[in-house]
Design a protein around this motif. Structure first.
Motif, PDB file in Angstrom:
ATOM      1  N   UNK A  90       0.834  -1.214   0.000  1.00  0.00           N
ATOM      2  CA  UNK A  90       0.000   0.000   0.000  1.00  0.00           C
ATOM      3  C   UNK A  90       0.861   1.254   0.000  1.00  0.00           C
ATOM      4  N   UNK A  91       1.928   1.235   0.797  1.00  0.00           N
ATOM      5  CA  UNK A  91       2.793   2.414   0.895  1.00  0.00           C
ATOM      6  C   UNK A  91       3.520   2.684  -0.425  1.00  0.00           C
ATOM      7  N   UNK A  92       3.842   1.617  -1.155  1.00  0.00           N
ATOM      8  CA  UNK A  92       4.607   1.786  -2.391  1.00  0.00           C
ATOM      9  C   UNK A  92       3.808   2.461  -3.492  1.00  0.00           C
ATOM     10  N   UNK A  93       2.502   2.555  -3.325  1.00  0.00           N
ATOM     11  CA  UNK A  93       1.700   3.270  -4.324  1.00  0.00           C
ATOM     12  C   UNK A  93       2.115   4.731  -4.429  1.00  0.00           C
ATOM     13  N   UNK A  94       2.511   5.298  -3.306  1.00  0.00           N
ATOM     14  CA  UNK A  94       2.820   6.728  -3.293  1.00  0.00           C
ATOM     15  C   UNK A  94       4.243   7.052  -2.850  1.00  0.00           C
ATOM     16  N   UNK A  95       4.890   6.146  -2.108  1.00  0.00           N
ATOM     17  CA  UNK A  95       6.235   6.419  -1.610  1.00  0.00           C
ATOM     18  C   UNK A  95       7.292   5.829  -2.545  1.00  0.00           C
ATOM     19  N   UNK A  96       8.417   6.515  -2.731  1.00  0.00           N
ATOM     20  CA  UNK A  96       9.551   5.903  -3.433  1.00  0.00           C
ATOM     21  C   UNK A  96      10.076   4.718  -2.626  1.00  0.00           C
ATOM     22  N   UNK A 247      20.121  -2.245   0.855  1.00  0.00           N
ATOM     23  CA  UNK A 247      18.853  -2.097   0.131  1.00  0.00           C
ATOM     24  C   UNK A 247      18.586  -0.634  -0.209  1.00  0.00           C
ATOM     25  N   UNK A 248      19.054   0.268   0.646  1.00  0.00           N
ATOM     26  CA  UNK A 248      18.832   1.689   0.385  1.00  0.00           C
ATOM     27  C   UNK A 248      19.538   2.124  -0.897  1.00  0.00           C
ATOM     28  N   UNK A 249      20.729   1.584  -1.147  1.00  0.00           N
ATOM     29  CA  UNK A 249      21.468   1.916  -2.368  1.00  0.00           C
ATOM     30  C   UNK A 249      20.706   1.421  -3.589  1.00  0.00           C
ATOM     31  N   UNK A 250      20.256   0.160  -3.532  1.00  0.00           N
ATOM     32  CA  UNK A 250      19.488  -0.385  -4.645  1.00  0.00           C
ATOM     33  C   UNK A 250      18.163   0.359  -4.814  1.00  0.00           C
ATOM     34  N   UNK A 251      17.535   0.711  -3.690  1.00  0.00           N
ATOM     35  CA  UNK A 251      16.262   1.438  -3.766  1.00  0.00           C
ATOM     36  C   UNK A 251      16.412   2.770  -4.465  1.00  0.00           C
ATOM     37  N   UNK A 252      17.472   3.506  -4.126  1.00  0.00           N
ATOM     38  CA  UNK A 252      17.720   4.792  -4.784  1.00  0.00           C
ATOM     39  C   UNK A 252      17.954   4.581  -6.279  1.00  0.00           C
ATOM     40  N   UNK A 253      18.759   3.559  -6.621  1.00  0.00           N
ATOM     41  CA  UNK A 253      19.044   3.291  -8.028  1.00  0.00           C
ATOM     42  C   UNK A 253      17.798   2.922  -8.808  1.00  0.00           C
ATOM     43  N   UNK A 254      16.946   2.078  -8.239  1.00  0.00           N
ATOM     44  CA  UNK A 254      15.713   1.675  -8.916  1.00  0.00           C
ATOM     45  C   UNK A 254      14.734   2.845  -9.018  1.00  0.00           C
ATOM     46  N   UNK A 256      15.495   5.967  -9.293  1.00  0.00           N
ATOM     47  CA  UNK A 256      15.991   6.861 -10.337  1.00  0.00           C
ATOM     48  C   UNK A 256      15.798   6.259 -11.723  1.00  0.00           C
ATOM     49  N   UNK A 257      16.118   4.965 -11.874  1.00  0.00           N
ATOM     50  CA  UNK A 257      16.056   4.320 -13.187  1.00  0.00           C
ATOM     51  C   UNK A 257      14.628   4.106 -13.669  1.00  0.00           C
ATOM     52  N   UNK A 258      13.722   3.737 -12.761  1.00  0.00           N
ATOM     53  CA  UNK A 258      12.368   3.362 -13.177  1.00  0.00           C
ATOM     54  C   UNK A 258      11.346   4.482 -13.033  1.00  0.00           C
ATOM     55  N   UNK A 259      11.528   5.338 -12.020  1.00  0.00           N
ATOM     56  CA  UNK A 259      10.514   6.358 -11.764  1.00  0.00           C
ATOM     57  C   UNK A 259      11.064   7.781 -11.773  1.00  0.00           C
ATOM     58  N   UNK A 260      12.369   7.932 -11.937  1.00  0.00           N
ATOM     59  CA  UNK A 260      12.963   9.257 -12.054  1.00  0.00           C
ATOM     60  C   UNK A 260      12.849  10.115 -10.817  1.00  0.00           C
ATOM     61  N   UNK A 261      12.904   9.490  -9.624  1.00  0.00           N
ATOM     62  CA  UNK A 261      12.814  10.253  -8.373  1.00  0.00           C
ATOM     63  C   UNK A 261      14.018   9.947  -7.503  1.00  0.00           C
ATOM     64  N   UNK A 262      14.346  10.879  -6.637  1.00  0.00           N
ATOM     65  CA  UNK A 262      15.429  10.721  -5.678  1.00  0.00           C
ATOM     66  C   UNK A 262      14.957  11.216  -4.309  1.00  0.00           C
ATOM     67  N   UNK A 263      15.445  10.617  -3.214  1.00  0.00           N
ATOM     68  CA  UNK A 263      15.083  11.114  -1.882  1.00  0.00           C
ATOM     69  C   UNK A 263      15.692  12.485  -1.641  1.00  0.00           C
TER      70      UNK A 263
END
Length: 294
Positions: A90-96, A247-254, A256-263
């Motif tokens: 549910x959280x992933x619908x709106x959160x990076x 996981x945080x490193x991979x999360x940031x990379x994904x 950026x690559x898939x949704x074009x967002x950064x924390x």
């Protein structure tokens, strides 16, 4: 000595692989969450990995041990698994991914705190301070600006982390009597069945173009679970557990690559506080164990 060092290095490799596989799975969950309700995605996740895990369990442990289990704890773990997966999806619908991971990293702190009432373990003042500092880090990530401290998505991640922490406590209890194979099989089976029942009233027909993504969930989830099991079997927990934070490193990379967002900067600050608290707890746990077993 060399053999032991080699096993530790292999364990590190398996752990890093497990984290990457779970991140790929989470990216798939996030993609599916845009099209299907959270309970349905949770049911799909359980059902997708179950056949692969079941074949592995039957091959390595046989049929009988799958049924020599403590059913009450497995049912409880199934309910917790549904809560964890549905809340996270549910959280992933709106959160990076990176923001969700930052909040979810509070789970190890929760496990330490819950070990007192559930397992009777002793937690000293320094570790309670670390838990409190970690919770401050969560508040930094879920600040009134940005994602919002009262964000439903942010609270859903906290609920998922709490369910995960309680489930981890049940694993410590189940590990005394039940096999790893049984724990994995029944968690996935109960998740698929229970979440499927809850999702039934609002079930959305699965699109044909999502078949490959569901297959990815199944393979990544099953291989990730196998890899993390081997990692903790071969490696020291104090050495292996901190690698979960990659996981945080991979999360940031994904992201950026898939949704074009950064924390943003504050999310990084909050994540750093949470990770530092978790690493401190792991360090204190290692010192505690070494002092008891000279």
């Amino acid at each position: 000595m060399n053999t032991d060092k080699g096993r530790q290095l292999h364990a590190i490799g398996y752990m890093l692989a497990a984290v990457l596989l779970f991140c790929l799975m989470d990216a798939g969950l996030k993609t599916l969450s845009a099209h299907y309700p959270a309970f349905q995605v949770s049911a799909i996740r359980g059902a997708a990995s179950l056949p692969l895990v079941l074949v592995w369990a039957l091959w390595t442990d046989g049929v009988a041990n799958l049924f020599r289990v403590r059913w009450s704890l497995h049912l409880m773990r199934g309910v917790l698994g549904i809560m964890m997966m549905a809340g996270f999806v549910y959280s992933l619908r709106t959160l990076p991914l990176s923001t969700a991971y930052s909040i979810f990293f509070v789970a190890p702190l929760m496990i330490t705190a819950l070990s007192v009432p559930f397992l009777g373990e002793k937690v000293g003042p320094s570790r309670w301070v670390a838990i409190g500092v970690g919770l401050i880090g969560v508040l930094v990530v879920m600040r009134p600006t940005g994602e919002g401290v009262l964000s439903v998505a942010g609270l859903a991640v906290l609920l998922a982390a709490l369910a995960y922490a309680i489930s981890a406590i049940t694993v410590r209890l189940l590990a005394k009597t039940d096999s790893v194979q049984a724990m994995m099989v029944w968690l996935l089976a109960l998740m698929a069945l229970g979440a499927g029942v809850l999702a039934a009233p609002d079930w959305v027909p699965v699109r044909g173009e999502d078949a490959w993504l569901i297959a990815l969930l199944g393979v990544a989830g099953a291989l990730g679970q196998y890899a993390i099991t081997i990692a903790f079997k071969w490696g020291e927990a104090s050495l292996i557990a901190p690698l979960e934070y990659t996981a945080l490193i991979w999360g940031v990379g994904l992201d950026l690559a898939l949704w074009g967002v950064l924390p943003d900067g504050m999310t990084w600050v909050g994540a750093a506080i949470i990770v530092a608290s978790g690493l401190y707890l792991l360090r204190r746990e290692r010192v505690h164990v070494e002092s008891e077993h000279p």
